[in-house]
Design a protein around this motif. Sequence first.
Motif, PDB file in Angstrom:
ATOM      1  N   TYR A 211     -10.004  -2.587  22.386  1.00  0.00           N
ATOM      2  CA  TYR A 211      -9.082  -1.458  22.554  1.00  0.00           C
ATOM      3  C   TYR A 211      -7.679  -1.815  22.066  1.00  0.00           C
ATOM      4  N   LEU A 212      -7.172  -2.983  22.535  1.00  0.00           N
ATOM      5  CA  LEU A 212      -5.819  -3.376  22.147  1.00  0.00           C
ATOM      6  C   LEU A 212      -5.745  -3.633  20.645  1.00  0.00           C
ATOM      7  N   PHE A 213      -6.834  -4.193  20.120  1.00  0.00           N
ATOM      8  CA  PHE A 213      -6.877  -4.456  18.680  1.00  0.00           C
ATOM      9  C   PHE A 213      -6.740  -3.150  17.898  1.00  0.00           C
ATOM     10  N   VAL A 214      -7.489  -2.142  18.317  1.00  0.00           N
ATOM     11  CA  VAL A 214      -7.437  -0.867  17.590  1.00  0.00           C
ATOM     12  C   VAL A 214      -6.065  -0.222  17.762  1.00  0.00           C
ATOM     13  N   VAL A 215      -5.558  -0.228  18.997  1.00  0.00           N
ATOM     14  CA  VAL A 215      -4.240   0.378  19.234  1.00  0.00           C
ATOM     15  C   VAL A 215      -3.198  -0.309  18.356  1.00  0.00           C
ATOM     16  N   HIS A 216      -3.283  -1.631  18.293  1.00  0.00           N
ATOM     17  CA  HIS A 216      -2.318  -2.356  17.463  1.00  0.00           C
ATOM     18  C   HIS A 216      -2.530  -2.056  15.981  1.00  0.00           C
ATOM     19  N   LEU A 217      -3.796  -2.070  15.587  1.00  0.00           N
ATOM     20  CA  LEU A 217      -4.107  -1.899  14.168  1.00  0.00           C
ATOM     21  C   LEU A 217      -3.573  -0.569  13.640  1.00  0.00           C
ATOM     22  N   LEU A 218      -3.604   0.455  14.500  1.00  0.00           N
ATOM     23  CA  LEU A 218      -3.165   1.767  14.048  1.00  0.00           C
ATOM     24  C   LEU A 218      -1.667   1.802  13.777  1.00  0.00           C
ATOM     25  N   ARG A 219      -0.942   0.796  14.262  1.00  0.00           N
ATOM     26  CA  ARG A 219       0.514   0.764  14.019  1.00  0.00           C
ATOM     27  C   ARG A 219       0.879  -0.167  12.881  1.00  0.00           C
ATOM     28  N   THR A 220      -0.095  -0.911  12.385  1.00  0.00           N
ATOM     29  CA  THR A 220       0.203  -1.791  11.252  1.00  0.00           C
ATOM     30  C   THR A 220       0.226  -0.960   9.982  1.00  0.00           C
ATOM     31  N   PRO A 221       0.796  -1.507   8.921  1.00  0.00           N
ATOM     32  CA  PRO A 221       0.782  -0.766   7.646  1.00  0.00           C
ATOM     33  C   PRO A 221      -0.621  -0.354   7.252  1.00  0.00           C
ATOM     34  N   PHE A 222      -1.615  -1.214   7.532  1.00  0.00           N
ATOM     35  CA  PHE A 222      -2.999  -0.852   7.185  1.00  0.00           C
ATOM     36  C   PHE A 222      -3.431   0.410   7.935  1.00  0.00           C
ATOM     37  N   GLY A 223      -3.162   0.421   9.258  1.00  0.00           N
ATOM     38  CA  GLY A 223      -3.569   1.561  10.069  1.00  0.00           C
ATOM     39  C   GLY A 223      -2.856   2.826   9.650  1.00  0.00           C
ATOM     40  N   ILE A 224      -1.588   2.694   9.336  1.00  0.00           N
ATOM     41  CA  ILE A 224      -0.825   3.885   8.942  1.00  0.00           C
ATOM     42  C   ILE A 224      -1.333   4.404   7.600  1.00  0.00           C
ATOM     43  N   ALA A 225      -1.622   3.471   6.700  1.00  0.00           N
ATOM     44  CA  ALA A 225      -2.163   3.895   5.407  1.00  0.00           C
ATOM     45  C   ALA A 225      -3.506   4.576   5.600  1.00  0.00           C
ATOM     46  N   LEU A 226      -4.308   4.055   6.536  1.00  0.00           N
ATOM     47  CA  LEU A 226      -5.630   4.643   6.784  1.00  0.00           C
ATOM     48  C   LEU A 226      -5.489   6.080   7.276  1.00  0.00           C
ATOM     49  N   GLN A 227      -4.517   6.290   8.179  1.00  0.00           N
ATOM     50  CA  GLN A 227      -4.305   7.649   8.671  1.00  0.00           C
ATOM     51  C   GLN A 227      -3.762   8.553   7.575  1.00  0.00           C
ATOM     52  N   GLY A 228      -2.967   7.954   6.684  1.00  0.00           N
ATOM     53  CA  GLY A 228      -2.500   8.727   5.536  1.00  0.00           C
ATOM     54  C   GLY A 228      -3.662   9.140   4.657  1.00  0.00           C
ATOM     55  N   TRP A 362       2.451  14.844  27.843  1.00  0.00           N
ATOM     56  CA  TRP A 362       1.873  13.546  27.563  1.00  0.00           C
ATOM     57  C   TRP A 362       1.320  13.486  26.151  1.00  0.00           C
ATOM     58  N   ARG A 363       0.717  14.594  25.766  1.00  0.00           N
ATOM     59  CA  ARG A 363       0.049  14.628  24.478  1.00  0.00           C
ATOM     60  C   ARG A 363       1.024  14.296  23.358  1.00  0.00           C
ATOM     61  N   ALA A 364       2.179  14.945  23.383  1.00  0.00           N
ATOM     62  CA  ALA A 364       3.141  14.695  22.314  1.00  0.00           C
ATOM     63  C   ALA A 364       3.658  13.274  22.392  1.00  0.00           C
ATOM     64  N   ALA A 365       3.890  12.820  23.618  1.00  0.00           N
ATOM     65  CA  ALA A 365       4.442  11.478  23.766  1.00  0.00           C
ATOM     66  C   ALA A 365       3.441  10.425  23.309  1.00  0.00           C
ATOM     67  N   SER A 366       2.174  10.635  23.694  1.00  0.00           N
ATOM     68  CA  SER A 366       1.209   9.603  23.382  1.00  0.00           C
ATOM     69  C   SER A 366       0.776   9.676  21.931  1.00  0.00           C
ATOM     70  N   GLY A 367       1.113  10.772  21.266  1.00  0.00           N
ATOM     71  CA  GLY A 367       0.763  10.887  19.853  1.00  0.00           C
ATOM     72  C   GLY A 367       1.470   9.845  19.027  1.00  0.00           C
ATOM     73  N   ARG A 368       2.336   9.077  19.687  1.00  0.00           N
ATOM     74  CA  ARG A 368       3.109   8.083  18.977  1.00  0.00           C
ATOM     75  C   ARG A 368       2.237   7.057  18.276  1.00  0.00           C
ATOM     76  N   SER A 369       1.081   6.789  18.857  1.00  0.00           N
ATOM     77  CA  SER A 369       0.251   5.772  18.234  1.00  0.00           C
ATOM     78  C   SER A 369      -0.347   6.276  16.918  1.00  0.00           C
ATOM     79  N   TYR A 370      -0.240   7.554  16.673  1.00  0.00           N
ATOM     80  CA  TYR A 370      -0.737   8.083  15.418  1.00  0.00           C
ATOM     81  C   TYR A 370       0.436   8.627  14.627  1.00  0.00           C
ATOM     82  N   VAL A 371       0.536   8.219  13.430  1.00  0.00           N
ATOM     83  CA  VAL A 371       1.587   8.789  12.609  1.00  0.00           C
ATOM     84  C   VAL A 371       0.998   9.982  11.893  1.00  0.00           C
ATOM     85  N   ARG A 372       1.569  11.116  12.082  1.00  0.00           N
ATOM     86  CA  ARG A 372       1.023  12.331  11.454  1.00  0.00           C
ATOM     87  C   ARG A 372       1.937  12.771  10.341  1.00  0.00           C
TER      88      ARG A 372
END
Lengths: 372, 414
Positions: A211-228, A362-372
């Motif tokens: 879980y922590l790995f995924v949460v962290h990964l989503l904030r790395t450049p790789f994770g952000i690029a993936l969401q992009g 909460w939803r908006a606040a927690s959306g922080r882990s995802y860059v939209r």
Amino acid sequence: MSAANWRGAMNVQTPRPVAPGNPRAGAAHEPRARRFTNPIRPRHVVVLAFLLGYPWFATPFFTFQIAAQALALGLIALSLTFLGGSGGMISLAQMTVAGIAGYMVAIFGSAAADNPSLGWPWWLAVLLGIAIAVVAATFIGWLSVRTEGIYTIMITLAIGVAFYYLALQNYAVFNGFQGKQQVFPPTLAGIYWRDPTPFYYLALACALAGYLFVVHLLRTPFGIALQGIRDNPRRMHALGFNVTAHRVAAYAVAGVIAAVGGVLFTWYNGLVTPGSVGTGWLINILVIAVLGGMRHPVGAFLGAIVFVLLQNFAIDVIDRERFNLVIGVVFLSIVLFSRDGLLGWWAALSARMLTHTGGTPWRAASGRSYVR
Amino acid sequence: MESRKRTFVRALVAAVVLTAAGGAALAQAPPVKIGLLATLEGPFAAGGQDGIRGAELAVRQRNGVVAGRKIEIIKASSDAKPDVAVNATRKLVEQDKVDIMVGPLSGSEGIAVKEYSKTQPNITFINGSSGAQATTLVNPSPNFFRFNTDGGQWMMGLGKAALDKGYKRVMVIAEDYAFPYSQVQGFMAEYCRLGGKVPVKAWVPLGGKDYSSVIARVPKDVDALVVVLGGADAVNFLNQYEQAGGDKPLIGGSITVSQDILNYRGKRRESLVGTIAGAPIADAYDTPEWKAFVADYKKNFPDGYPSPSLFALVYYFNMKATLDGLEAVKGDLSDGQKKYREALTKLVLKTPVGDVRLDQNRQAIGTTFITEVVKDAQGNLYNKVLRKLDNVNQTLGLPPAEFKIGSRDEPNCP
């Protein structure tokens, strides 16, 4: 159906209502340092304390069959939540990857006397199992990333079914319909790791790490690029990102998570058979991920808890011969009345409670882990 | 921030209250709680339902009370998969806190539940209808009892009956798990010894739907097919064999020609007439005890089959033994159920088809019937008794050292 339509249908791109004074792209505007730290809130401490103390007040049944099973299944579903929620790729073959890891542990390690297995040390078997499963996941990713939406689902389903039949019909390695029986974790440091409490902590450690790995990964450049890439692959390509490589890498990462979950689930059941990688389980993993909600990694575990509770207790609610009806009705009502599984309900609930007090949803606040 | 915390705390309180309420409802009650596990899903769903009827019949015959203690049955379902059966059993034992566990239905499930029983030494486990040899023959569990004979015992005498019918070469078609291994072993041990040949054995998955590849492999020169398939699998195979134009006579496994199969509505049904089989049950067994049992079954379950299926009878055996044992110790389950287990070990179970005793592995020694399917005046199919063998033991009369447990490759006589 175009890719964008499909993502719309899968609710991974739901437009979110934004509270006043909290711009939609708030997270992206935050200072870089803030985005990369992981703020520890009281609720994190409470949940962690609850999880760590759980076996001390829960019965062995609730520790092993409910909690540990949910953690193992949640880990497999987490790999799908990661792929689907942040990569926009719905793979039905995550249980196949998990099953490959389980089979490899049984093949290289030890299983029942009449099953073919090599009897190597458990740690070697586990490492090899995870490694081979990750190779398989990478291969599945490599095959399927050029497709979008429903075609990804179809190709991964085809791979999953192909592996099911391979396991079913191969006797020399996979032992056919019987599969591998009596695949148990080792006894280490005087502790038998399949006893309820040790197994629970083992599963908890793996689940927390995942879980922590995924949460962290989503904030790395790789994770952000993936969401992009999930949101607009063509634009990301134009910006110079290698879309295919990113997606294959996401499959490999998800493969590691699914493989660890698969080893745990095999140890939990004490066996791995073609039934463990059949279409029923391929779809169950999707059900768990959708039930929980794909917007945040925690959804996988919430979905797994609801799934396991239903599987165990639906039979107490209704006539013993009709209990599958309860399971179906609960699944349907969660999916029908919430746009994003349990996380959607949670968001709606907290938004309603908080509008009275003028707080931040909460939803908006927690959306922080995802860059939209 | 403050209010977010409050939301969370509310949710947490709700979760704790729910958990506590769930826990409180499970407090110990004076009646004897018996867990009953059968397959209400999957390929043996119909058989599982009839198994439950058989177990309920045993309870109803005692009006639900033994030695002044009320009998409370808690049912659970599996789908013939060992992991599902263990999960369901674990829930009954650890969560619902049953005193005695009756089940499961299918062979591989039985082996898995037996292994689980070793972790619960204070609970007594009694089989449902699972019939794999390994359950009680390999690493038996001190608290697992089986008051039914196993799949191998059910087929004793069938090898000779097949040769008597003139079947010198046969092909085996059986599901690929522990119970059919036992059934095929029980048949082939005798058949091979007396000179029969089995050139081809086809092992198919349980719950398989397509038998075309197996039907294509049936050699021209075999005299009959030994079909050890159960539930929906047997119906599917028989239909497809009919459609493929197959005309070989059949030799049935114990659950291939049980009442739940004989009464399916299909064309191939007619061609089942003449099929010989071995089983612990024979519909047309002509004794007052058996007729009284069938009448009782019909009276209690008007929605049941015209005659109880194998599953109903075998679950009845095991549930009756459970209750007879309780009667013998006057409902005393104290001291880790020690007295109760001693009583079970010594029990001579009176059944509608003769007495059942246990051997040193807590495995039944009992009666086997060789039967042949015939049609009655109303068009119902039933099993006529060709031969009755009493006191069949688990090693089929062989010294334990010479007895080899059935597997895919054992026995072998191509």
